[in-house]
Design a protein around this motif. Sequence first.
Motif, short mmCIF file in Angstrom:
data_model
loop_
_atom_site.label_atom_id
_atom_site.label_comp_id
_atom_site.label_asym_id
_atom_site.label_seq_id
_atom_site.Cartn_x
_atom_site.Cartn_y
_atom_site.Cartn_z
N ASN A 147 0.91 -1.38 0.03
CA ASN A 147 0.10 -0.08 0.12
C ASN A 147 0.85 1.39 -0.10
O ASN A 147 0.27 2.35 0.05
CB ASN A 147 -1.11 0.06 1.03
CG ASN A 147 -2.01 -1.05 1.24
OD1 ASN A 147 -2.60 -1.17 0.09
ND2 ASN A 147 -2.40 -1.65 2.37
N ASP A 148 2.08 1.09 -0.04
CA ASP A 148 2.94 2.26 0.03
C ASP A 148 2.78 2.97 -1.51
O ASP A 148 2.68 2.17 -2.38
CB ASP A 148 4.50 1.91 -0.08
CG ASP A 148 4.87 1.46 1.69
OD1 ASP A 148 3.96 1.83 2.54
OD2 ASP A 148 5.73 0.91 1.79
N SER A 154 4.79 7.28 -9.97
CA SER A 154 3.46 7.28 -10.77
C SER A 154 2.32 7.88 -9.91
O SER A 154 1.53 8.19 -10.47
CB SER A 154 2.98 5.93 -11.20
OG SER A 154 2.77 5.12 -10.13
N GLY A 155 2.66 7.71 -8.56
CA GLY A 155 1.38 8.31 -7.59
C GLY A 155 0.49 7.38 -7.33
O GLY A 155 -0.32 7.34 -6.50
N LYS A 156 0.57 6.01 -7.86
CA LYS A 156 -0.27 4.93 -7.62
C LYS A 156 0.45 4.23 -6.38
O LYS A 156 1.52 4.19 -6.02
CB LYS A 156 -0.50 4.02 -8.79
CG LYS A 156 -1.33 4.52 -9.90
CD LYS A 156 -1.05 3.42 -11.07
CE LYS A 156 -1.77 4.24 -12.39
NZ LYS A 156 -1.65 3.08 -13.38
N LYS A 157 -0.53 3.53 -5.87
CA LYS A 157 -0.16 2.50 -4.89
C LYS A 157 0.73 1.27 -5.49
O LYS A 157 0.61 1.01 -6.72
CB LYS A 157 -1.28 1.71 -3.99
CG LYS A 157 -1.99 2.52 -3.21
CD LYS A 157 -3.16 1.70 -2.41
CE LYS A 157 -3.71 2.85 -1.37
NZ LYS A 157 -4.64 2.02 -0.74
N TYR A 158 2.03 0.77 -4.73
CA TYR A 158 2.82 0.00 -5.46
C TYR A 158 2.06 -1.34 -5.95
O TYR A 158 2.06 -1.86 -7.01
CB TYR A 158 3.74 -0.46 -4.35
CG TYR A 158 4.67 -1.37 -4.82
CD1 TYR A 158 5.56 -1.10 -5.54
CD2 TYR A 158 4.94 -2.81 -4.05
CE1 TYR A 158 6.68 -2.24 -6.00
CE2 TYR A 158 5.62 -3.72 -4.48
CZ TYR A 158 6.46 -3.24 -5.58
OH TYR A 158 7.33 -4.49 -6.16
N LYS A 159 1.01 -1.97 -5.16
CA LYS A 159 0.25 -3.12 -5.50
C LYS A 159 -0.52 -2.83 -6.81
O LYS A 159 -0.99 -3.64 -7.61
CB LYS A 159 -0.54 -3.52 -4.37
CG LYS A 159 -1.83 -2.72 -4.31
CD LYS A 159 -2.66 -3.24 -3.06
CE LYS A 159 -3.89 -2.39 -2.66
NZ LYS A 159 -4.32 -2.61 -1.68
N LYS A 160 -0.91 -1.48 -7.36
CA LYS A 160 -1.62 -1.23 -8.56
C LYS A 160 -0.78 -0.90 -9.61
O LYS A 160 -1.24 -0.48 -10.63
CB LYS A 160 -2.64 -0.21 -8.15
CG LYS A 160 -3.63 -0.49 -7.02
CD LYS A 160 -4.79 -1.32 -7.70
CE LYS A 160 -6.03 -1.45 -6.75
NZ LYS A 160 -7.02 -2.25 -7.23
N CYS A 161 0.57 -0.94 -9.26
CA CYS A 161 1.55 -0.19 -10.19
C CYS A 161 2.57 -1.37 -10.60
O CYS A 161 2.16 -2.42 -11.18
CB CYS A 161 2.08 1.15 -9.94
SG CYS A 161 3.00 1.82 -11.05
N CYS A 162 3.67 -1.32 -10.35
CA CYS A 162 4.78 -2.17 -10.33
C CYS A 162 4.91 -3.53 -9.58
O CYS A 162 5.53 -4.32 -9.94
CB CYS A 162 6.29 -1.24 -10.18
SG CYS A 162 6.57 -0.05 -11.19
N GLY A 163 4.01 -3.45 -8.57
CA GLY A 163 3.75 -4.46 -7.72
C GLY A 163 3.10 -5.60 -8.16
O GLY A 163 2.67 -6.44 -7.22
N LYS A 164 2.44 -5.63 -9.32
CA LYS A 164 1.69 -6.40 -9.73
C LYS A 164 2.20 -7.83 -9.95
O LYS A 164 3.18 -7.95 -10.42
CB LYS A 164 0.88 -5.99 -11.22
CG LYS A 164 -0.14 -4.88 -11.10
CD LYS A 164 -0.68 -4.51 -12.42
CE LYS A 164 -1.48 -3.14 -12.02
NZ LYS A 164 -2.32 -3.06 -13.70
#
Length: 164
Positions: A147-148, A154-164
């Motif tokens: 959730n960081d 990008s301004g998105k949460k890690y899980k919604k961006c590069c952490g997929k």
Amino acid sequence: MSDTLCPCGSGKEFTACCGPILDLAAKAETAEQLMRARYTAYAKCNIDFLYASAGAEVQAEFDPESSRRWAEGSEWHGMQILATEKGGPADDEGVIEFIAHYSVNGTAFEHHERSLFQRVEGEWKFIDGELVKPEPIVRDTPKIGRNDPCPCGSGKKYKKCCGK
């Protein structure tokens, strides 16, 4: 007529380096010379030398067919001697740490080992080897939580961006 360089990485020509040792025309004077000759034996598929240059316990467990398959199925790229402890002409025991570089089916590998050598009836023999495992990677920065904010900016949460 020029000879080829020795596979052991000494920079010497094969006939002036490991060749006489592999042909049993000369004996290794040091543990390092025997280590280099054993690497060269793999590179040249000289399985008989690998057996002959090993101590009795290694010989008892030696599998010539699997050694031959490994030697023939590998492309040998060189060896680095990282450390030498004793093993000189006046010693009876020595330890050589080395990395053998080779590839199998285009995939590169490194065999990093500390090998024990002893004089047995006046000849250097390979007694045992211990693989050296790489140091674990330790993270310099704290772990990114799901959730960081994403570190890519990008301004998105890690899980919604590069952490997929």
